[in-house]
Design a protein around this motif. Sequence first.
Motif, PDB file in Angstrom:
ATOM      1  N   GLY A 121      18.216   1.369   3.345  1.00 17.07           N
ATOM      2  CA  GLY A 121      18.396   0.500   2.410  1.00 17.07           C
ATOM      3  C   GLY A 121      16.730  -0.429   2.544  1.00 17.07           C
ATOM      4  O   GLY A 121      16.227  -0.537   1.342  1.00 17.07           O
ATOM      5  N   THR A 122      16.618  -0.741   3.757  1.00 15.29           N
ATOM      6  CA  THR A 122      15.214  -1.218   3.825  1.00 15.29           C
ATOM      7  C   THR A 122      14.060  -0.415   3.562  1.00 15.29           C
ATOM      8  O   THR A 122      13.159  -0.971   2.817  1.00 15.29           O
ATOM      9  CB  THR A 122      15.081  -1.721   5.335  1.00 15.29           C
ATOM     10  N   ALA A 123      14.045   0.855   4.023  1.00  9.51           N
ATOM     11  CA  ALA A 123      13.135   1.871   3.708  1.00  9.51           C
ATOM     12  C   ALA A 123      12.712   1.861   2.138  1.00  9.51           C
ATOM     13  O   ALA A 123      11.633   1.832   1.630  1.00  9.51           O
ATOM     14  CB  ALA A 123      13.337   3.231   4.375  1.00  9.51           C
ATOM     15  N   THR A 124      14.072   2.225   1.421  1.00 11.32           N
ATOM     16  CA  THR A 124      13.752   2.430  -0.036  1.00 11.32           C
ATOM     17  C   THR A 124      13.207   1.354  -0.956  1.00 11.32           C
ATOM     18  O   THR A 124      12.629   1.169  -1.548  1.00 11.32           O
ATOM     19  CB  THR A 124      14.942   3.319  -0.534  1.00 11.32           C
ATOM     20  N   ALA A 125      13.975   0.067  -0.517  1.00 13.68           N
ATOM     21  CA  ALA A 125      13.750  -1.148  -1.029  1.00 13.68           C
ATOM     22  C   ALA A 125      12.342  -1.642  -0.816  1.00 13.68           C
ATOM     23  O   ALA A 125      11.590  -2.201  -1.733  1.00 13.68           O
ATOM     24  CB  ALA A 125      14.870  -2.185  -0.771  1.00 13.68           C
ATOM     25  N   HIS A 126      11.888  -1.547   0.480  1.00 11.81           N
ATOM     26  CA  HIS A 126      10.685  -1.976   0.771  1.00 11.81           C
ATOM     27  C   HIS A 126       9.606  -1.186   0.109  1.00 11.81           C
ATOM     28  O   HIS A 126       8.620  -1.642  -0.317  1.00 11.81           O
ATOM     29  CB  HIS A 126      10.276  -1.936   2.384  1.00 11.81           C
ATOM     30  N   MET A 127       9.798   0.197   0.079  1.00 14.09           N
ATOM     31  CA  MET A 127       8.960   0.998  -0.647  1.00 14.09           C
ATOM     32  C   MET A 127       8.725   0.666  -2.102  1.00 14.09           C
ATOM     33  O   MET A 127       7.463   0.612  -2.526  1.00 14.09           O
ATOM     34  CB  MET A 127       9.296   2.585  -0.697  1.00 14.09           C
ATOM     35  N   GLY A 128       9.874   0.405  -2.881  1.00 11.68           N
ATOM     36  CA  GLY A 128       9.573   0.064  -4.098  1.00 11.68           C
ATOM     37  C   GLY A 128       9.183  -1.304  -4.427  1.00 11.68           C
ATOM     38  O   GLY A 128       8.143  -1.592  -5.312  1.00 11.68           O
ATOM     39  N   THR A 129       9.498  -2.438  -3.809  1.00 12.39           N
ATOM     40  CA  THR A 129       8.823  -3.805  -3.618  1.00 12.39           C
ATOM     41  C   THR A 129       7.281  -3.661  -3.277  1.00 12.39           C
ATOM     42  O   THR A 129       6.650  -4.241  -4.221  1.00 12.39           O
ATOM     43  CB  THR A 129       9.456  -4.589  -2.625  1.00 12.39           C
ATOM     44  N   ASN A 130       6.979  -2.734  -2.386  1.00 13.58           N
ATOM     45  CA  ASN A 130       5.456  -2.863  -2.013  1.00 13.58           C
ATOM     46  C   ASN A 130       4.565  -2.137  -2.913  1.00 13.58           C
ATOM     47  O   ASN A 130       3.524  -2.248  -3.364  1.00 13.58           O
ATOM     48  CB  ASN A 130       5.382  -2.378  -0.722  1.00 13.58           C
ATOM     49  N   MET A 131       5.422  -0.901  -3.758  1.00  9.71           N
ATOM     50  CA  MET A 131       4.708  -0.322  -4.950  1.00  9.71           C
ATOM     51  C   MET A 131       4.097  -1.310  -5.968  1.00  9.71           C
ATOM     52  O   MET A 131       3.164  -1.392  -6.461  1.00  9.71           O
ATOM     53  CB  MET A 131       5.478   0.756  -5.292  1.00  9.71           C
ATOM     54  N   LEU A 132       5.098  -1.870  -6.316  1.00  8.20           N
ATOM     55  CA  LEU A 132       4.909  -3.232  -7.093  1.00  8.20           C
ATOM     56  C   LEU A 132       3.963  -4.305  -6.851  1.00  8.20           C
ATOM     57  O   LEU A 132       3.078  -4.601  -7.533  1.00  8.20           O
ATOM     58  CB  LEU A 132       6.248  -3.759  -7.709  1.00  8.20           C
TER      59      LEU A 132
END
Length: 502
Positions: A49-60
């Motif tokens: 959850g942290t890895a995927t959510a963080h990847m998406g948020t940081n891409m933005l």
Amino acid sequence: MAAGFALREMGYEQNELISTAADLGVTLLLFTVGLKLDIRTLFKREVWGTATAHMGTNMLLFVGTLSAVKWFGISSIGELSTTGIVVLSFALCFSSTVFAVKVLEDKSEMNALYGRVAIGVLIMQDIFAVVFLAATTGKVPTMYAPLLLLLLPLRPVLYRLLNRVGHGELQLVLGFFLTFVLGAQLFDSVGLKSDLGALIIGMLLAGHPAASGMAKALFSFKELFLVAFFLSIGLSSELSFESIYIALFLVGILVIKTAFYLLYLLQFRLRSRTAFLGAVSLANYSEFGLIVTAVAVQLGWLHGDWMATLAMAVSISFLVAAPIHKNADIIYQFIRPSLKRLQRSKLHLEDQPIELGQMQVVILGMGRIGEGAYDMLQQHYPDLVIGIDTDLEKIQHQIESGRAVIQGDATDSDFWEKLAPSKDLKLVLLAMPHHHGNQYALKQLKKGEFNAKIAAIAQFADDVEKLKRLGADEVFNLYNEAGAGFADHVHSQLIDSNKPQE
């Protein structure tokens, strides 16, 4: 990297030897990542959850920031294409596996909850990177590629090989064979990326007890070849003041990147300290980001100067993150009241308070020494001995063996705050494998209202003296005690038993 930049200024250029060594380093890196890839860890919500959510948020975050800077036409960022911005943002999302493993090992906290979560998040990020590398090769798999599925039934054979080679030089030779022949070369021969093959072969072996030993055996070679990778960056990239300015700008964004880690870890019900230490462990840029950038440069998506910029950003992020991680507990104490307010009321199962009940003996660290001490003391304090350890698998094994063991991290300041002093407690044994952990636990025991006697183990003479100065009632040198115990056992079994009866 500094050597590479200096050599370039002196007129040297990258050659085939350095390029080949750099490729070997990346391949070995992916193989060792595969060896540590526990699939079960990745299924935990706080990890994926942290890895995927963080990847998406940081891409933005990075796409938005770089696009805004481009709109103003500032420096070389203004020359980036849309594809370049997206790929560069992807590269900046990663945190360093090498950095995290090193600082966690130095603090003896690889098995602490925050350490395990951080490593799990990093492995998920490594998988994202490998998928990107595999998708950008431009190769079309051959008709024989499906035959690679036969590697799955080959796994028992590989396990038997690992059992047979032991822990010497044959283990190292087998590691090279599995990485470069069975992994890299086999996948390359069917049109798939060789690095992907190394990762998958490593994953096939990850469940074997000798996998961690093989990773350690390959560590020095991996580090040596990765030196060539970083050297090649300096040789192939021209360092400029503009690169340094942009690198410093990117390092400034790390504050936001780290804050996202903290918020997501808190969201998954980790305690404030656990979330903070996990976020600090991930507060940097990654060598995998450099690899992604190198591929983007080869494909023409980014200008070659971006290798120097990213290299500087990674280096500076390490320099900034190292002292922060070292003093993370001190920093946490200052911001603890604010973080406590963000902590969820219902905590993660592994982050619950610890209760000792009426126990009279506590053993911190249930490895082989702690286990032996438990069995001996159980004879004097039946059903009044309890062990505490961070490793859940080890705890499960101890419980199945009939021992009372609970999960807890004695290097965690909140652990000691939750651990109420007990009037029944008579003895505390510090049997953790690393001196740092035992020393920290001893300091906390002395600060608290614990009236129990304290005994500890140490490997070196200077560590024995340090623990005694801190207030340990008794400290045992492992090597001296092992030698004395061995001699006593041999004498009683082989000498005394052969004496004639009077």
